[in-house]
Enzyme design. Structure first.
Site, mmCIF file in Angstrom:
data_model
loop_
_atom_site.group_PDB
_atom_site.id
_atom_site.type_symbol
_atom_site.label_atom_id
_atom_site.label_comp_id
_atom_site.label_asym_id
_atom_site.label_seq_id
_atom_site.Cartn_x
_atom_site.Cartn_y
_atom_site.Cartn_z
ATOM 1 N N SER A 143 -7.987 1.423 7.192
ATOM 2 C CA SER A 143 -6.650 0.874 6.966
ATOM 3 C C SER A 143 -5.604 1.984 7.004
ATOM 4 O O SER A 143 -5.872 3.122 6.603
ATOM 5 C CB SER A 143 -6.645 0.218 5.583
ATOM 6 O OG SER A 143 -5.337 -0.082 5.175
ATOM 7 N N TYR A 169 -8.341 0.029 -4.163
ATOM 8 C CA TYR A 169 -8.675 -0.482 -2.827
ATOM 9 C C TYR A 169 -8.428 0.599 -1.770
ATOM 10 O O TYR A 169 -9.298 0.904 -0.952
ATOM 11 C CB TYR A 169 -7.840 -1.736 -2.488
ATOM 12 C CG TYR A 169 -7.937 -2.070 -1.010
ATOM 13 C CD1 TYR A 169 -9.091 -2.641 -0.495
ATOM 14 C CD2 TYR A 169 -6.906 -1.745 -0.121
ATOM 15 C CE1 TYR A 169 -9.212 -2.893 0.870
ATOM 16 C CE2 TYR A 169 -7.016 -1.992 1.234
ATOM 17 C CZ TYR A 169 -8.175 -2.574 1.721
ATOM 18 O OH TYR A 169 -8.297 -2.794 3.066
ATOM 19 N N LYS A 173 -11.203 2.793 0.757
ATOM 20 C CA LYS A 173 -11.195 2.966 2.224
ATOM 21 C C LYS A 173 -11.230 4.462 2.566
ATOM 22 O O LYS A 173 -11.939 4.892 3.468
ATOM 23 C CB LYS A 173 -9.943 2.314 2.827
ATOM 24 C CG LYS A 173 -9.923 0.813 2.719
ATOM 25 C CD LYS A 173 -10.734 0.160 3.803
ATOM 26 C CE LYS A 173 -11.636 -0.926 3.285
ATOM 27 N NZ LYS A 173 -12.446 -1.589 4.273
ATOM 28 N N ASN A 219 -0.160 -11.140 0.944
ATOM 29 C CA ASN A 219 0.467 -10.529 2.119
ATOM 30 C C ASN A 219 1.612 -11.390 2.640
ATOM 31 O O ASN A 219 1.673 -12.594 2.407
ATOM 32 C CB ASN A 219 -0.575 -10.289 3.218
ATOM 33 C CG ASN A 219 -1.658 -9.324 2.757
ATOM 34 O OD1 ASN A 219 -2.807 -9.699 2.613
ATOM 35 N ND2 ASN A 219 -1.272 -8.085 2.493
HETATM 36 P P1 NAD Z 1 -11.528 -11.050 4.480
HETATM 37 O O1 NAD Z 1 -11.604 -11.086 2.998
HETATM 38 O O2 NAD Z 1 -10.981 -12.227 5.185
HETATM 39 O O3 NAD Z 1 -12.977 -10.739 5.090
HETATM 40 C C1 NAD Z 1 -13.934 -9.977 4.425
HETATM 41 C C2 NAD Z 1 -15.237 -10.765 4.403
HETATM 42 O O4 NAD Z 1 -16.231 -9.985 3.748
HETATM 43 C C3 NAD Z 1 -15.114 -12.092 3.632
HETATM 44 O O5 NAD Z 1 -15.604 -13.145 4.435
HETATM 45 C C4 NAD Z 1 -15.954 -11.875 2.386
HETATM 46 O O6 NAD Z 1 -16.595 -13.076 1.972
HETATM 47 C C5 NAD Z 1 -16.941 -10.813 2.854
HETATM 48 N N1 NAD Z 1 -17.443 -9.947 1.786
HETATM 49 C C6 NAD Z 1 -16.729 -9.332 0.805
HETATM 50 N N2 NAD Z 1 -17.556 -8.591 0.023
HETATM 51 C C7 NAD Z 1 -18.799 -8.736 0.545
HETATM 52 C C8 NAD Z 1 -20.082 -8.226 0.180
HETATM 53 N N3 NAD Z 1 -20.228 -7.428 -0.876
HETATM 54 N N4 NAD Z 1 -21.148 -8.576 0.929
HETATM 55 C C9 NAD Z 1 -21.009 -9.396 2.002
HETATM 56 N N5 NAD Z 1 -19.834 -9.910 2.378
HETATM 57 C C10 NAD Z 1 -18.738 -9.591 1.665
HETATM 58 O O7 NAD Z 1 -10.718 -9.725 4.868
HETATM 59 P P2 NAD Z 1 -10.153 -9.274 6.287
HETATM 60 O O8 NAD Z 1 -8.680 -9.348 6.236
HETATM 61 O O9 NAD Z 1 -10.875 -9.972 7.378
HETATM 62 O O10 NAD Z 1 -10.545 -7.737 6.253
HETATM 63 C C11 NAD Z 1 -11.709 -7.253 6.881
HETATM 64 C C12 NAD Z 1 -11.809 -5.780 6.687
HETATM 65 O O11 NAD Z 1 -10.651 -5.148 7.214
HETATM 66 C C13 NAD Z 1 -11.904 -5.325 5.239
HETATM 67 O O12 NAD Z 1 -12.796 -4.230 5.181
HETATM 68 C C14 NAD Z 1 -10.506 -4.879 4.910
HETATM 69 O O13 NAD Z 1 -10.502 -3.883 3.912
HETATM 70 C C15 NAD Z 1 -10.069 -4.304 6.252
HETATM 71 N N6 NAD Z 1 -8.619 -4.317 6.425
HETATM 72 C C16 NAD Z 1 -7.942 -5.498 6.331
HETATM 73 C C17 NAD Z 1 -6.557 -5.507 6.482
HETATM 74 C C18 NAD Z 1 -5.774 -6.788 6.319
HETATM 75 O O14 NAD Z 1 -4.585 -6.697 6.011
HETATM 76 N N7 NAD Z 1 -6.355 -7.954 6.540
HETATM 77 C C19 NAD Z 1 -5.881 -4.322 6.778
HETATM 78 C C20 NAD Z 1 -6.609 -3.136 6.887
HETATM 79 C C21 NAD Z 1 -7.992 -3.155 6.713
HETATM 80 C C1 WQD Z 2 4.376 -6.322 3.932
HETATM 81 C C2 WQD Z 2 5.847 -6.201 3.548
HETATM 82 C C3 WQD Z 2 6.164 -6.087 1.166
HETATM 83 C C4 WQD Z 2 4.730 -10.138 0.333
HETATM 84 C C5 WQD Z 2 -1.258 -4.487 2.777
HETATM 85 C C6 WQD Z 2 -2.167 -3.478 2.123
HETATM 86 C C7 WQD Z 2 -2.676 -2.509 3.156
HETATM 87 C C8 WQD Z 2 -3.308 -3.260 4.327
HETATM 88 C C9 WQD Z 2 -2.395 -4.277 4.897
HETATM 89 C C10 WQD Z 2 -5.630 -3.588 3.877
HETATM 90 C C11 WQD Z 2 6.087 -5.199 2.411
HETATM 91 C C12 WQD Z 2 6.789 -7.347 1.716
HETATM 92 C C13 WQD Z 2 5.108 -8.975 0.971
HETATM 93 C C14 WQD Z 2 5.739 -10.936 -0.295
HETATM 94 C C15 WQD Z 2 7.391 -9.346 0.408
HETATM 95 N N1 WQD Z 2 -4.448 -4.013 3.895
HETATM 96 N N2 WQD Z 2 6.401 -8.581 1.006
HETATM 97 N N3 WQD Z 2 7.027 -10.500 -0.212
HETATM 98 O O1 WQD Z 2 1.598 -4.044 1.575
HETATM 99 O O2 WQD Z 2 2.161 -3.390 3.975
HETATM 100 O O3 WQD Z 2 -0.170 -3.783 3.345
HETATM 101 O O4 WQD Z 2 -1.945 -5.147 3.840
HETATM 102 O O5 WQD Z 2 -6.034 -2.500 4.110
HETATM 103 O O6 WQD Z 2 -3.602 -1.709 2.511
HETATM 104 O O7 WQD Z 2 -1.428 -2.782 1.125
HETATM 105 O O8 WQD Z 2 1.341 -5.705 3.506
HETATM 106 O O9 WQD Z 2 1.850 -8.076 3.861
HETATM 107 O O10 WQD Z 2 1.567 -7.241 1.487
HETATM 108 O O11 WQD Z 2 3.583 -6.562 2.772
HETATM 109 O O12 WQD Z 2 8.562 -9.006 0.442
HETATM 110 O O13 WQD Z 2 5.449 -11.968 -0.904
HETATM 111 O O14 WQD Z 2 6.281 -7.480 3.024
HETATM 112 O O15 WQD Z 2 6.940 -5.537 0.150
HETATM 113 O O16 WQD Z 2 7.324 -4.600 2.661
HETATM 114 P P1 WQD Z 2 1.331 -4.156 3.016
HETATM 115 P P2 WQD Z 2 2.034 -6.982 2.874
#
Ligand code: NAD
Ligand code: WQD
Length: 361
Positions: A143, A169, A173, A219
């Site tokens: 991330s 969190y 990562k 988000n």
């Molecule tokens: P998500 O929660 O939709 O998907 C994660 C999946 O993993 C879920 O289906 C959950 O049931 C499963 N899971 C969680 N813990 C588990 C465990 N211990 N064993 C087996 N399964 C498990 O999340 P996502 O948005 O699809 O994110 C996927 C990956 O990408 C994550 O590693 C997250 O940290 C990373 N990531 C997500 C974002 C984002 O904003 N969505 C941004 C950056 C990184």
């Molecule tokens: C985006 C913008 C908020 C919600 C997160 C994790 C990051 C990564 C991606 C996993 C910001 C604003 C949001 C709301 C708002 N995930 N906002 N009202 O914080 O950039 O990133 O998701 O790895 O680690 O921190 O994403 O979608 O929460 O926010 O005003 O109800 O929207 O302040 O500027 P963020 P976000």
């Protein structure tokens, strides 16, 4: 399952029933060059939905229906060592795409142990199972959060990581990246691509699968779309006094289908002669949009009004964040092609057809 099917080369996708994982499974199965691979998904369903009368989680059932291809699904926690060993023994796994993790930033501050258990212990257990079964090819879901407060923008992969991270969190990562670097130093057989996602949004263009957060979304994009569909009353904008175009936070939003394709490209790198070691790669578009720009784009795409109210800043938020995406192009031959309008249109296609998410399928 007959032995012939099971022993075809397979990709293990942990967390493949989740948001990014399911779109990546879709992308793998949609591509003719991936037909040589079986897809094996491991997910404990803590953040994915399965109806009572189905064996498979909803997104995987829909993907099978849309592609006509089979997905091997195991309901399993990645911390279940024996369960993982059985799966590695039963399938000829060539590489692993590791999505499984807990991802709610705020919750991780309240429950650090749960986050370190799932995201770090679980990841180590998975790596042990990989090593035991001679599988050294890994794509990891990292991330942009590992960069912390940007020293300069755009963020490239040489920017320091791990400094001043605001949540367990984010640290989980970062720690996992450090663990993977150590693994690669310990044995040149490891090939690790750590994809640093910026802000994934959007849905499959069909509108049949998409993001389905449990409870109130953390988000921005799912919050906006749930306001637009009438599930939530108004968007709270977290601060309008940042040094940005309109005072609201700026992020690099990336369409989940572009992100999914980045994983397909990453897997291809494993075939490149001499490829080994740890490689971190940003996946974003390189362009930042503010909260208000996102709301305006969503209103245009959906034809709905999104009422909003400005409130105070959210703890841990940075003012602006966007990627230098040149390494992704050089190394993976990948760049995002979908626009902000696509991200909003496809989110709306999914949300308007499924106001309650997968429960409406
Ligand atoms: P998500 O929660 O939709 O998907 C994660 C999946 O993993 C879920 O289906 C959950 O049931 C499963 N899971 C969680 N813990 C588990 C465990 N211990 N064993 C087996 N399964 C498990 O999340 P996502 O948005 O699809 O994110 C996927 C990956 O990408 C994550 O590693 C997250 O940290 C990373 N990531 C997500 C974002 C984002 O904003 N969505 C941004 C950056 C990184
Ligand atoms: C985006 C913008 C908020 C919600 C997160 C994790 C990051 C990564 C991606 C996993 C910001 C604003 C949001 C709301 C708002 N995930 N906002 N009202 O914080 O950039 O990133 O998701 O790895 O680690 O921190 O994403 O979608 O929460 O926010 O005003 O109800 O929207 O302040 O500027 P963020 P976000």
């Amino acid at each position: 399952q007959d032995a012939e099917t099971i022993m075809a080369p397979a990709i293990l996708v942990t967390g493949g029933a989740g948001y990014v994982g399911s779109h990546t499974v879709m992308s793998l199965l949609e591509r003719s060059e991936s037909v040589e691979f079986e897809i094996v998904v491991v997910d404990n369903l803590t953040n994915a939905y399965r109806s009572d009368d189905q064996k498979k989680p909803e997104p995987l059932r829909i993907i099978e229906e849309m592609t006509g291809k089979k997905i091997h699904f195991y309901e399993l926690d990645i911390r279940d060592r024996e369960g993982l060993n059985k799966i590695f023994a039963a399938h000829s796994i060539e590489c692993v795409i590791h999505f499984a993790a807990l991802k709610a930033v705020g919750e991780s501050v309240e429950k650090p142990l749960e986050y370190y258990q799932a995201n770090i212990s679980g990841t180590c257990t998975l790596f042990e199972a990989m090593r035991k079964h001679g599988v050294y090819k890994l794509v990891y879901s990292s991330s942009c959060t590992v960069y912390g407060e940007p020293e300069k923008l755009p963020l490239d992969e040489s920017h320091p990581t791990g400094q001043g991270l605001a949540s367990p969190y984010g640290r989980s990562k970062f720690f996992c990246e450090e663990i993977m670097k150590d693994l690669c130093r310990s044995d040149p057989k490891w090939m690790v691509i750590s994809l640093r996602y910026f802000n994934p949004v959007g849905a499959h263009h069909s509108g049949r699968i998409g993001e389905d957060p449990t409870g109130i979304p953390n988000n921005l994009m799912p919050f906006i779309s749930q306001v637009a569909v009438g599930r939530l009353k108004e968007l709270l904008v977290f601060g309008n006094d940042y040094p940005t175009i309109d005072g609201t936070g700026v992020r690099d939003y990336i369409h989940v289908e572009d992100l999914a394709e980045g994983h397909v490209k990453a897997i291809k790198l494993f075939k490149q002669p001499g490829f080994s070691g740890f490689h971190a790669v940003n996946l974003g578009t390189g362009t930042g949009y503010s909260v208000l720009q996102m709301v305006a784009a969503f209103e245009r795409a959906s034809g709905r009004r999104v009422p909003l109210r400005v409130t105070g800043r959210r703890a841990g938020d940075v003012a602006a964040n966007y990627a230098d995406v040149s390494l992704a192009l050089r190394l993976l031959g990948w760049r995002a092609t979908r626009t902000l309008a696509d991200m909003c249109r496809h989110t709306w296609a999914w949300q308007s057809a499924h106001p309650q998410g997968f429960r409406d399928c």
